[in-house]
Design a protein around this motif. Structure first.
Motif, PDB file in Angstrom:
ATOM      1  N   SER A 185      31.246  47.135  36.145  1.00  0.00           N
ATOM      2  CA  SER A 185      32.102  46.798  35.007  1.00  0.00           C
ATOM      3  C   SER A 185      33.562  46.888  35.422  1.00  0.00           C
ATOM      4  CB  SER A 185      31.831  47.727  33.824  1.00  0.00           C
ATOM      5  OG  SER A 185      32.141  49.075  34.142  1.00  0.00           O
ATOM      6  N   TYR A 186      34.372  46.123  34.720  1.00  0.00           N
ATOM      7  CA  TYR A 186      35.803  46.065  35.021  1.00  0.00           C
ATOM      8  C   TYR A 186      36.567  45.733  33.756  1.00  0.00           C
ATOM      9  CZ  TYR A 186      40.219  44.456  37.109  1.00  0.00           C
ATOM     10  OH  TYR A 186      41.536  44.297  37.441  1.00  0.00           O
ATOM     11  N   VAL A 187      37.675  46.422  33.522  1.00  0.00           N
ATOM     12  CA  VAL A 187      38.560  46.127  32.396  1.00  0.00           C
ATOM     13  C   VAL A 187      39.992  46.153  32.908  1.00  0.00           C
ATOM     14  CG1 VAL A 187      38.616  48.562  31.688  1.00  0.00           C
ATOM     15  CG2 VAL A 187      39.251  46.786  30.052  1.00  0.00           C
ATOM     16  N   HIS A 188      40.788  45.182  32.454  1.00  0.00           N
ATOM     17  CA  HIS A 188      42.158  45.037  32.944  1.00  0.00           C
ATOM     18  C   HIS A 188      43.103  44.805  31.778  1.00  0.00           C
ATOM     19  CE1 HIS A 188      45.400  44.145  35.725  1.00  0.00           C
ATOM     20  NE2 HIS A 188      45.651  43.015  35.081  1.00  0.00           N
ATOM     21  N   LEU A 189      44.169  45.596  31.719  1.00  0.00           N
ATOM     22  CA  LEU A 189      45.209  45.421  30.711  1.00  0.00           C
ATOM     23  C   LEU A 189      46.163  44.338  31.188  1.00  0.00           C
ATOM     24  CD1 LEU A 189      46.566  46.403  28.077  1.00  0.00           C
ATOM     25  CD2 LEU A 189      47.803  48.087  29.458  1.00  0.00           C
TER      26      LEU A 189
END
Length: 276
Positions: A185-189
């Motif tokens: 999983s990956y989340v980027h602002l």
């Protein structure tokens, strides 16, 4: 301790929250009140098709101790007693349900600058023992968890994962389901000004060689209104709009369309949370 690693269950949590948190496709209403004496009362009702489920919970805080009691529509009473900082970094909680005499459970959490440990044990003659630990820092952590069923003398679960966190991004790789599933999983602002962010989760099952993925986004229309979207490789699409119409009070509208569903009609949910 703020610089220490997060507990194992928080590895990948940021992406999971963006993709799943606050989505609700039923009708839900909750009302929370707080008193100056540390007593909180929350009433919740959920309408699922023609079925209505509700519960009332109270929370009382005094010093390092918090007591939570919840009563549901089936007359089940759940109680959790939590004590923080018995010693530095240690949190202890004991929970049980009435009338279920085998529901007693003891949980321990210990947080240190380089280690986070969680353990739990059922208060039964043949308990389920669970232990999770992470090592590292606030930015990079490596962890694993195991569950041992003493009744069958076998491992009920064993998982491992690694997490990487920065202020503007978070990534995780988890080996779950006793080594049968690999999740990334990956989340980027993207834009700190409006909170715009994107997230993705990819799952691979070794036994079936099956791959699945979900992507999502978050965007703040204004300081009080946020929008989320979600799309999966199966064609399922979901969207959410949440508005804070007064401090700590939210109205959330969710919708989801699954082209493979039998009826092929979108599901729509409404959740109202009030905190006077």
């Amino acid at each position: 301790m703020s610089n220490g690693p997060a507990p194992f269950f928080e590895i990948g949590k940021k992406a999971k929250d963006l993709l799943n948190k606050d989505y609700s496709f039923d009708h839900k209403f909750s009302l929370t009140t707080l008193s100056d004496a540390g007593l909180g009362l929350t009433a919740t009702g959920v309408k699922i098709d023609q079925l209505f489920i509700g519960d009332i919970s109270t929370q009382y805080r005094s010093g390092r101790t918090t007591v939570n009691v919840k009563v549901d529509t089936n007359s089940h009473v759940s109680t959790t007693i939590t004590v923080n900082e018995i010693v530095t970094g240690l949190k202890t909680s004991f929970s049980f349900k009435i009338p279920d005499q085998k529901s007693g459970k003891l949980d321990l959490q210990y947080l240190h600058d380089r280690t986070a440990i969680n353990s739990s044990i059922d208060m039964t003659p043949s308990p389920l023992l669970e232990l999770a630990a992470t090592i590292g820092t606030k930015e990079l952590s490596l962890g694993a968890e195991v569950g041992f069923d003493s009744a069958s003398a076998s491992f009920a679960k064993y998982n491992a994962g690694i997490g990487y966190n920065k202020p503007d991004l978070s990534a995780a790789l988890i080996l779950a389901d006793k080594g049968e599933t690999l999740k990334a999983s990956y989340v980027h602002l993207v834009n700190p000004k409006n909170g715009a962010a994107v997230a993705a989760e990819v799952t691979h099952r070794f036994s079936t060689n099956e791959n699945n993925f979900t992507i999502g986004s978050f965007y703040a229309l204004d300081p009080l209104t946020t929008v989320k979207t979600r799309f999966s490789n199966t064609g399922k699409v979901a969207a959410l709009c949440q508005h804070q119409w007064r401090p700590k009070s939210f109205v959330t509208l969710s919708a989801e369309y699954d082209p493979k569903a039998a009826t092929a009609h979108p599901r729509v949910g409404l959740a109202v949370a009030l905190k006077p």
